[in-house]
Every structure is written in C-alpha cells, then in structure tokens.
Design an enzyme around this catalytic site. Structure first.
Site, mmCIF file in Angstrom:
data_model
loop_
_atom_site.group_PDB
_atom_site.id
_atom_site.type_symbol
_atom_site.label_atom_id
_atom_site.label_comp_id
_atom_site.label_asym_id
_atom_site.label_seq_id
_atom_site.Cartn_x
_atom_site.Cartn_y
_atom_site.Cartn_z
ATOM 1 N N ASP A 27 1.351 -1.209 0.089
ATOM 2 C CA ASP A 27 -0.262 0.050 0.027
ATOM 3 C C ASP A 27 0.803 1.890 0.016
ATOM 4 O OD1 ASP A 27 -2.610 1.914 0.216
ATOM 5 O OD2 ASP A 27 -2.221 1.600 2.917
ATOM 6 N N ASP A 29 -0.391 5.503 0.542
ATOM 7 C CA ASP A 29 -0.758 6.338 1.869
ATOM 8 C C ASP A 29 -0.719 5.422 3.210
ATOM 9 O OD1 ASP A 29 -0.567 8.499 3.034
ATOM 10 O OD2 ASP A 29 -2.794 8.889 2.244
ATOM 11 N N LYS A 220 -8.712 -2.552 -3.248
ATOM 12 C CA LYS A 220 -7.894 -3.737 -2.034
ATOM 13 C C LYS A 220 -9.834 -4.154 -0.772
ATOM 14 C CE LYS A 220 -4.736 -0.874 -1.893
ATOM 15 N NZ LYS A 220 -3.252 -0.408 -0.935
ATOM 16 N N ASP A 245 -0.675 -0.858 5.922
ATOM 17 C CA ASP A 245 -1.473 0.821 7.186
ATOM 18 C C ASP A 245 -2.920 -0.153 8.061
ATOM 19 O OD1 ASP A 245 -2.418 2.702 4.722
ATOM 20 O OD2 ASP A 245 -2.854 3.724 6.835
HETATM 21 MG MG LIG Z 1 -3.182 3.153 3.857
#
Ligand SMILES: [Mg+2]
Length: 307
Positions: A27, A29, A220, A245
C-alpha cells in the site's frame, strides 16, 4: 493467532521470513508516504528489498491520480517506480470496463484521475468537476435530462460531491443494465490532525442508499483487484507479502489471497488496535490480523541490516 512485532523475531526467524518472499505488494499512503510527506526510512527499505531481488509493486486504493501521476509522486518522494509496478483504482475502473467491452459513456462522480485512465482506453465519460446546487431542488429533479449514452456510474473521491451529482447518479442507476462501480470502500483518509477526513467509501454508500443498489467495488480488499494482480503478475500466494497500514483493506486482501501480511503503524491502524487484537487472543478466526507488524516500514530495514 496473535500478531508479532518484527523486531521480536530471532535473526533466523526473520531471515526465513525474508527468504520466503519473492514479491512485495505495498500500500502507499500510510506506508510509503502520508499525503505529500515521505515516511522516513521507507524509501531506503523499498530499495533494500529490491536489492535483495524482491519484485515490488505499489497497490493503492487511491483513485484521484492516474498511474503516470503516481510515478511522478513516487519520483518526488524518492521511490523509483515504473508504470507496470503501479495499480491504482482509477486504472482498475478503466480495466473493469475494458474487460466488459464497454462502449457507452461513464458518468463519473470523482476526479480527473479516473477520467484520464478512461481516456487512455478510449472510454467516453462525463461528470468530472464542480456541479453545485443552485436554486430549488424540485426544479433540479424536474429539469434533469439523463444522457441516454450513459451506461456506467463510477464513484471515487469527489471533493465537489453535491446534491445534483447524487440526483444524477441515482437516476442513471435506475436502469439495472447501467454498471455501478465504486473505486474503494475506505471511509476515512489519514488525517493531518484530529479532524475527520471522510474517504471515498462515504460517497459510494450515499449513492448506494439513494439508488437502492450495491456498487461493484474495485479496490482492496475486493476480488476484482486480487484477481487482476494475481493474473497480471503471476503471483505465488505463499511467496507474496502484502504490506499495509489498514487491517480492513490491506491485511484483509492479503489474507483472502493467502499472502503473508505485514502491518505498519504509520497510518490508519494504531498500536491500540493491535493490542486489542492480541488481547482478544486474535479472535481465532479474525481475518484482519496481520502475521507481523512494525512501527514503521523502516523496522524491516533495521532487521535486514542487523541480520
Ligand atoms: Mg494506506
């Protein structure tokens, strides 16, 4: 199961883990950067993983940029990415319609990122940009003339989201043959402070409610993305690592696909969430519990360089 901090692994355990991976899906961000700020030590970790021969792919639910714009962002933040290494949901929207041999027009509630990916596939579109509410709402509904060419509604992040857009999207979706695509379900974006930062999922839910339909979700943790990347990259699930995250999207995708999973605490999911997961003894069947976690991606680099 409970999730283990990577730094608690012995050198042998960590080495076995790293050796068991050929491909890393990450991922962006909250792992590599936060909005426009690079996360310290993440670029060096990505470079190290590449040096070790791992293939690295950027898998983001972000729908506001094209893949080309992502490359520019990667370069600005010291990541060396090529177009084939990037999967974003604006691109997936274009791939979905291409697979369906779609030849009508898409009504976009979202940004130019989606529009430009559709342009690359020669798919017509409308709707991007401000569409502010003016005058009376009954007049708006009365006077709206649906474009008969529209055959899909695509919903992404739209800072210009408005009542007129809601009316138009819901009207198009009255026709059950009109495709209804949602780029991603994230209901929040990493906030720069303690204020709420609503995400794309909020717009999709609103349009689902107004149209009484469910969107096909592209990002996702949904199967369209996992099938696309598995096919495109020829992944061997047990030799693939998903890093993220967010347990509800990144980790869930990884678990659904049979990948190894690593959570980093530089974004949505917090140490408190991890403690709660482990305190509930992993809830035994909770599929959002990562195999491993780390305070930041740089912890992996520390483990590599110390082993
Ligand atoms: Mg993220």
């Amino acid at each position: 199961m409970i999730t283990k901090h990577v730094s608690t692994l012995s050198k042998v355990e960590f080495q076995t883990f790293i050796d068991s991976i050929d491909v890393v899906l990450s991922d962006c961000d909250g792992v590599l950067w936060k909005e426009t700020e690079v996360i310290e030590n993440s670029p060096e970790t990505v470079n190290k993983l590449k040096q070790l021969g791992k293939k690295f792919f950027y898998i983001t639910n972000n729908n506001t940029k094209t893949r080309s714009e992502f490359i520019k962002k990667c370069k600005d933040l010291k990541y060396d990415a090529t177009i084939d290494e990037i999967v974003c949901t604006s691109f997936l929207a274009a791939m979905y319609l291409k697979e369906k041999k779609f030849d009508k027009k898409a009504y976009i509630v979202g940004t130019a990122g989606i529009a430009n990916e559709l342009n690359d596939e020669g798919i017509k579109h409308c709707g991007v940009g401000p569409d502010p509410m003016e005058g009376d709402e009954v007049d708006l509904v009365t006077n709206f003339k649906p474009d008969p060419e529209v055959g899909a509604v695509i919903v992404g992040f739209d800072k210009f989201f408005s009542f007129p857009k809601l009316v138009k999207a819901a009207t198009y979706l009255q026709d059950p043959t009109v495709h209804f695509l949602g780029t991603n379900c994230d209901t929040e974006r990493p906030s720069p402070n303690t204020n709420a930062f609503p995400g794309t999922g909020c717009f999709i839910t609103t349009i689902e409610s107004a149209s009484n339909r469910k969107a096909v979700m592209l990002g996702k943790p949904e199967p369209f993305l996992s099938e696309y990347i598995t096919k495109k990259y020829g992944l061997i699930p047990e030799r693939t690592l998903m890093i993220g995250d967010n347990c509800k999207t990144d980790i869930l995708l990884g678990k659904r696909c049979g990948f190894k999973t690593l959570l980093v605490l530089t974004g949505i999911t917090t140490q408190g969430d991890v403690d709660a997961m482990n305190a509930s003894n992993g809830g035994s069947k909770d599929v959002t519990i990562p195999d491993y976690y780390a305070n930041e991606l740089g912890d992996v680099l520390k483990m590599i360089t110390s082993s």
